[in-house]
Design a protein around this motif. Structure first.
Motif, PDB file in Angstrom:
ATOM      1  N   LYS A 126       6.831  -4.970  -4.540  1.00 17.97           N
ATOM      2  CA  LYS A 126       6.629  -6.159  -6.644  1.00 17.97           C
ATOM      3  C   LYS A 126       6.985  -6.840  -6.890  1.00 17.97           C
ATOM      4  CE  LYS A 126       7.811  -0.443  -7.294  1.00 17.97           C
ATOM      5  NZ  LYS A 126       8.543  -0.095  -6.182  1.00 17.97           N
ATOM      6  N   ILE A 127       7.757  -7.087  -6.498  1.00 17.20           N
ATOM      7  CA  ILE A 127       8.547  -8.830  -6.872  1.00 17.20           C
ATOM      8  C   ILE A 127       6.946  -9.529  -6.933  1.00 17.20           C
ATOM      9  CG2 ILE A 127      10.525 -10.658  -6.231  1.00 17.20           C
ATOM     10  CD1 ILE A 127      12.053  -8.358  -5.833  1.00 17.20           C
ATOM     11  N   ASN A 128       6.601  -9.652  -5.651  1.00 23.37           N
ATOM     12  CA  ASN A 128       5.835  -9.771  -5.674  1.00 23.37           C
ATOM     13  C   ASN A 128       4.079 -10.337  -6.764  1.00 23.37           C
ATOM     14  OD1 ASN A 128       7.073 -12.290  -3.022  1.00 23.37           O
ATOM     15  ND2 ASN A 128       5.873 -10.678  -1.471  1.00 23.37           N
ATOM     16  N   LEU A 129       4.002  -9.154  -6.671  1.00 25.89           N
ATOM     17  CA  LEU A 129       3.530  -9.011  -7.707  1.00 25.89           C
ATOM     18  C   LEU A 129       3.647  -9.118  -8.901  1.00 25.89           C
ATOM     19  CD1 LEU A 129       0.077  -7.000  -8.367  1.00 25.89           C
ATOM     20  CD2 LEU A 129       2.044  -5.153  -8.607  1.00 25.89           C
ATOM     21  N   TYR A 130       4.133  -9.589  -9.217  1.00 24.18           N
ATOM     22  CA  TYR A 130       4.873 -10.073 -10.466  1.00 24.18           C
ATOM     23  C   TYR A 130       4.704 -11.042 -10.749  1.00 24.18           C
ATOM     24  CZ  TYR A 130       7.383  -4.976 -11.713  1.00 24.18           C
ATOM     25  OH  TYR A 130       7.361  -4.166 -11.685  1.00 24.18           O
ATOM     26  N   LYS A 131       5.203 -11.813  -9.917  1.00 27.47           N
ATOM     27  CA  LYS A 131       4.881 -13.865  -9.974  1.00 27.47           C
ATOM     28  C   LYS A 131       3.280 -13.817 -10.318  1.00 27.47           C
ATOM     29  CE  LYS A 131       9.280 -14.314  -6.934  1.00 27.47           C
ATOM     30  NZ  LYS A 131      10.143 -14.638  -5.674  1.00 27.47           N
ATOM     31  N   GLY A 195      15.610  -0.941 -15.364  1.00 21.10           N
ATOM     32  CA  GLY A 195      16.417  -2.232 -15.336  1.00 21.10           C
ATOM     33  C   GLY A 195      15.765  -3.359 -14.141  1.00 21.10           C
ATOM     34  N   TRP A 196      15.725  -2.293 -12.654  1.00 24.30           N
ATOM     35  CA  TRP A 196      15.115  -3.033 -11.872  1.00 24.30           C
ATOM     36  C   TRP A 196      13.557  -3.406 -12.836  1.00 24.30           C
ATOM     37  CZ3 TRP A 196      10.757  -4.253  -9.478  1.00 24.30           C
ATOM     38  CH2 TRP A 196      10.719  -4.683  -7.694  1.00 24.30           C
ATOM     39  N   HIS A 197      13.263  -2.964 -12.923  1.00 20.06           N
ATOM     40  CA  HIS A 197      11.578  -3.511 -13.461  1.00 20.06           C
ATOM     41  C   HIS A 197      11.533  -4.893 -14.311  1.00 20.06           C
ATOM     42  CE1 HIS A 197       8.735  -0.658 -11.879  1.00 20.06           C
ATOM     43  NE2 HIS A 197       9.593   0.153 -11.736  1.00 20.06           N
ATOM     44  N   LEU A 198      12.689  -4.878 -15.312  1.00 22.57           N
ATOM     45  CA  LEU A 198      13.203  -5.628 -16.344  1.00 22.57           C
ATOM     46  C   LEU A 198      13.661  -7.318 -15.692  1.00 22.57           C
ATOM     47  CD1 LEU A 198      14.042  -2.594 -19.450  1.00 22.57           C
ATOM     48  CD2 LEU A 198      12.094  -4.260 -18.899  1.00 22.57           C
ATOM     49  N   LEU A 201      11.309  -8.654 -13.869  1.00 19.65           N
ATOM     50  CA  LEU A 201       9.555  -9.385 -14.398  1.00 19.65           C
ATOM     51  C   LEU A 201      10.076 -10.422 -15.425  1.00 19.65           C
ATOM     52  CD1 LEU A 201       8.778  -6.136 -16.334  1.00 19.65           C
ATOM     53  CD2 LEU A 201       7.136  -8.065 -14.687  1.00 19.65           C
ATOM     54  N   LYS A 202      11.633 -10.400 -15.712  1.00 18.10           N
ATOM     55  CA  LYS A 202      12.040 -11.196 -16.376  1.00 18.10           C
ATOM     56  C   LYS A 202      11.845 -12.628 -15.158  1.00 18.10           C
ATOM     57  CE  LYS A 202      15.188  -9.744 -20.144  1.00 18.10           C
ATOM     58  NZ  LYS A 202      16.907  -9.558 -20.176  1.00 18.10           N
ATOM     59  N   LYS A 203      12.702 -12.027 -14.172  1.00 14.34           N
ATOM     60  CA  LYS A 203      13.339 -13.591 -12.965  1.00 14.34           C
ATOM     61  C   LYS A 203      11.241 -14.009 -12.730  1.00 14.34           C
ATOM     62  CE  LYS A 203      17.233 -11.591 -10.447  1.00 14.34           C
ATOM     63  NZ  LYS A 203      17.525 -11.120  -9.099  1.00 14.34           N
ATOM     64  N   ALA A 204      10.282 -13.050 -12.687  1.00  9.01           N
ATOM     65  CA  ALA A 204       9.187 -13.921 -12.959  1.00  9.01           C
ATOM     66  C   ALA A 204       8.564 -14.714 -13.395  1.00  9.01           C
ATOM     67  CB  ALA A 204       7.810 -12.554 -12.487  1.00  9.01           C
ATOM     68  N   GLY A 205       9.158 -14.986 -14.571  1.00 13.12           N
ATOM     69  CA  GLY A 205       8.930 -15.771 -15.735  1.00 13.12           C
ATOM     70  C   GLY A 205       8.607 -15.357 -16.446  1.00 13.12           C
ATOM     71  N   PHE A 206       8.714 -14.697 -16.649  1.00  7.73           N
ATOM     72  CA  PHE A 206       8.425 -13.494 -18.315  1.00  7.73           C
ATOM     73  C   PHE A 206       9.797 -13.674 -19.395  1.00  7.73           C
ATOM     74  CE2 PHE A 206       5.084 -11.142 -15.508  1.00  7.73           C
ATOM     75  CZ  PHE A 206       4.193 -11.531 -16.308  1.00  7.73           C
ATOM     76  N   ASN A 207       8.793 -14.211 -20.429  1.00  7.17           N
ATOM     77  CA  ASN A 207      10.449 -14.440 -21.680  1.00  7.17           C
ATOM     78  C   ASN A 207      10.632 -13.375 -22.247  1.00  7.17           C
ATOM     79  OD1 ASN A 207       7.683 -16.672 -20.970  1.00  7.17           O
ATOM     80  ND2 ASN A 207       9.657 -17.719 -21.837  1.00  7.17           N
ATOM     81  N   GLU A 208       9.375 -12.580 -22.406  1.00  5.74           N
ATOM     82  CA  GLU A 208       9.194 -11.133 -23.510  1.00  5.74           C
ATOM     83  C   GLU A 208       9.205  -9.803 -22.656  1.00  5.74           C
ATOM     84  OE1 GLU A 208       7.281 -11.502 -26.767  1.00  5.74           O
ATOM     85  OE2 GLU A 208       7.896 -13.595 -27.642  1.00  5.74           O
ATOM     86  N   VAL A 209      10.693  -8.953 -22.144  1.00  7.21           N
ATOM     87  CA  VAL A 209      10.026  -8.004 -22.033  1.00  7.21           C
ATOM     88  C   VAL A 209      10.992  -7.013 -22.485  1.00  7.21           C
ATOM     89  CG1 VAL A 209      10.206  -9.045 -19.534  1.00  7.21           C
ATOM     90  CG2 VAL A 209      12.546  -8.472 -20.365  1.00  7.21           C
ATOM     91  N   ASP A 210       9.970  -5.576 -21.958  1.00  2.00           N
ATOM     92  CA  ASP A 210      10.466  -4.261 -22.874  1.00  2.00           C
ATOM     93  C   ASP A 210      10.356  -3.486 -22.569  1.00  2.00           C
ATOM     94  OD1 ASP A 210      12.502  -3.006 -24.833  1.00  2.00           O
ATOM     95  OD2 ASP A 210      11.206  -3.994 -26.827  1.00  2.00           O
ATOM     96  N   LEU A 211      10.592  -2.032 -22.575  1.00  2.00           N
ATOM     97  CA  LEU A 211      10.409  -0.556 -22.096  1.00  2.00           C
ATOM     98  C   LEU A 211      10.314  -0.470 -23.510  1.00  2.00           C
ATOM     99  CD1 LEU A 211      10.162   1.509 -20.003  1.00  2.00           C
ATOM    100  CD2 LEU A 211      13.149   2.456 -20.793  1.00  2.00           C
TER     101      LEU A 211
END
Length: 226
Positions: A126-131, A195-198, A201-211
């Protein structure tokens, strides 16, 4: 034990009917994925990750009929069902690929969407997918996905599953259907907390993340690349 591809190959012709009897508030879930888009957002190229038989793809076509759409799935039989559904539409392209080892092209998509598919791979994938998705999005591109999540405690998680079963049976699922999904889940599903997903997603580089929404196990996530 069968693999994920074999499982969905066997269900390919029945998948759309079974999923609507299995997932509570399924239509609402898909609707929410588009609810927060700005009226002037007009993506030219869209990726549907884990397209299945095309339930989300159908919504994408309704909202963005002029966009070029790449529908990607692991199962060739599932993709064939999607081809039958949408015919020879010139703006549809079908891709067979595995989330675990695919590599998307740089800055080629305006919008990436996925419905109840990402939980089929373990957290490192999943982490690699988000990147990979971040890499594939243009500036101001969006990644919006719906997926099953794990509760922050086992008590919450198992209560969600208990409530899910009750709702699935009300929707028309049989005990046989339920046992099939649970056997598949035990073998192939990897649920992660909201929380893990959010965080990742931030670590992958996304600036705005939300549920955007959550009901029982199902959450709708938003991530924007600025």
């Amino acid at each position: 034990m069968e693999n994920v591809e074999d499982f969905y190959d066997q269900l390919s012709s029945k998948y759309s009917d079974l999923i609507k009897k299995c997932v509570p508030r399924y239509d609402e879930l898909l609707h929410t994925m588009f609810l927060y888009l700005e009226p002037d957002f007009k993506p030219l190229r869209i990726l549907d990750l884990g397209c299945g038989t095309g339930n989300l793809t159908q919504r994408i076509l309704e909202y963005f009929p002029d966009a070029q759409i790449d529908a990607l799935d692991l199962s060739e039989d599932i993709l064939e069902e999607s081809r039958k559904r949408f015919g020879n539409q010139s703006n549809m392209n079908y891709l067979q690929a595995d989330f675990k080892n695919m590599h998307l092209s740089e800055k080629c998509y305006d919008l990436v969407m996925s419905s109840i598919a990402i939980h089929h791979v373990q957290d490192p994938f999943k982490i690699n997918l988000y990147k990979d998705v971040f890499y594939s999005l243009k500036t101001d591109g969006l990644f919006i996905f719906a997926d099953q999540t794990r509760g922050i405690t086992d008590e919450i998680y198992f209560k969600n599953i208990e409530c899910w079963k009750a709702e699935a049976l009300k929707l028309g699922s049989t005990e046989e259907n339920w046992n099939m999904w649970m056997a598949h889940q035990d073998a192939h599903d990897f649920h992660s907390p909201v929380g893990w997903h959010l965080e990742n997603l931030k670590k992958a580089g996304f600036n705005e993340v939300d549920l955007l929404s959550k009901y029982l196990m199902w959450g709708v996530f938003w991530a924007k690349k600025n």
